[in-house]
Design an enzyme around this catalytic site. Sequence first.
Site, PDB file in Angstrom:
ATOM      1  N   ILE A  27       4.815   1.754  -7.163  1.00 20.30           N
ATOM      2  CA  ILE A  27       5.012   3.131  -6.726  1.00 20.30           C
ATOM      3  C   ILE A  27       6.339   3.656  -7.250  1.00 20.30           C
ATOM      4  O   ILE A  27       7.391   3.083  -6.975  1.00 20.30           O
ATOM      5  CB  ILE A  27       4.971   3.203  -5.179  1.00 20.30           C
ATOM      6  CG1 ILE A  27       3.616   2.694  -4.660  1.00 20.30           C
ATOM      7  CG2 ILE A  27       5.260   4.626  -4.694  1.00 20.30           C
ATOM      8  CD1 ILE A  27       2.405   3.460  -5.165  1.00 20.30           C
ATOM      9  N   LYS A  28       6.254   4.740  -8.011  1.00 21.90           N
ATOM     10  CA  LYS A  28       7.486   5.364  -8.525  1.00 21.90           C
ATOM     11  C   LYS A  28       7.941   6.441  -7.549  1.00 21.90           C
ATOM     12  O   LYS A  28       7.162   7.323  -7.170  1.00 21.90           O
ATOM     13  CB  LYS A  28       7.240   6.004  -9.896  1.00 21.90           C
ATOM     14  CG  LYS A  28       7.168   4.980 -11.017  1.00 21.90           C
ATOM     15  CD  LYS A  28       6.868   5.645 -12.328  1.00 21.90           C
ATOM     16  CE  LYS A  28       8.069   6.327 -12.933  1.00 21.90           C
ATOM     17  NZ  LYS A  28       7.743   6.887 -14.266  1.00 21.90           N
ATOM     18  N   VAL A  29       9.225   6.352  -7.196  1.00 21.02           N
ATOM     19  CA  VAL A  29       9.798   7.306  -6.256  1.00 21.02           C
ATOM     20  C   VAL A  29      11.071   7.869  -6.881  1.00 21.02           C
ATOM     21  O   VAL A  29      11.943   7.100  -7.297  1.00 21.02           O
ATOM     22  CB  VAL A  29      10.169   6.587  -4.932  1.00 21.02           C
ATOM     23  CG1 VAL A  29      10.714   7.560  -3.927  1.00 21.02           C
ATOM     24  CG2 VAL A  29       8.986   5.838  -4.366  1.00 21.02           C
ATOM     25  N   VAL A  81       2.856   4.466 -10.917  1.00 25.01           N
ATOM     26  CA  VAL A  81       2.398   5.825 -10.615  1.00 25.01           C
ATOM     27  C   VAL A  81       3.401   6.485  -9.674  1.00 25.01           C
ATOM     28  O   VAL A  81       3.771   5.903  -8.644  1.00 25.01           O
ATOM     29  CB  VAL A  81       1.000   5.811  -9.950  1.00 25.01           C
ATOM     30  CG1 VAL A  81       0.487   7.238  -9.771  1.00 25.01           C
ATOM     31  CG2 VAL A  81       0.011   4.990 -10.767  1.00 25.01           C
TER      32      VAL A  81
END
Length: 230
Positions: free
Chosen positions: A85-87, A58
């Site tokens: 966690i997508k950054v 996400v």
Amino acid sequence: MKILLDTANLEDIKYFNTYYPIEGVTTNPTILSAEGGDVIALLMQIREIIGKDKELHVQVTEEDFDRIMLEAKALVSLLGNNTVIKVPVGDVGLKVTKALSSEGYKVTVTAILTGAQAMLASNAGATYVAPYVSRLENICDDGVRCVKDIAKIFEVSKSNTKILAASFKTAREVLDVAIEGAQCATVSSSVMHRLLAHTTTDTSIEGFKKDWLGAFGNTTLLELINLRNK
Ligand code: E4P
């Protein structure tokens, strides 16, 4: 190469999670926007469908470092430990990656377009980097070559970061990144279907059916074994 599904469509996720060997689901703000509605409920339903052991990626939507950290931790508490966690890559993205990875969170650094970006993301502690294959092809660049470069850089530096190749428009691109050393790829529902489909497979299966029917009628091997065991 491991395959993840790049969609937030619940029907597609149910279907592919049932029939295909997918390792998880990836989303981004565009993918979530396409489904609309209650996005938190949607993410929780995706988690419910894939179970707690598969990865759900996400992407953060906050832009300030402190707010991204809060958002990332809130997402993991809501959706479980196998939430990645997508950054997006960038200066704040690298700082977030360093901080989250040092606290044991899994991070995918996304929107990667060069080997240099992937190298920096890996040095920051990224679990995955997501190079955008088709978006490079669309601007007359070479998306598969980018994945090949990243694989070489990671091999030379003995990096633990994995390549999660993304943004595919063709099944051929997926095959090419598998050959060039990507450990994972995330593909849309339509590309996933195209990875499996082949007209000669269909005609072969039709041929098996026709020949069996001609020789043995509708009786199956199971029925013949059951008859013999009676
Ligand atoms: C991964 O989740 C990426 O955000 C996604 O594959 C991008 O795909 P697109 O270039 O088709 O939007």
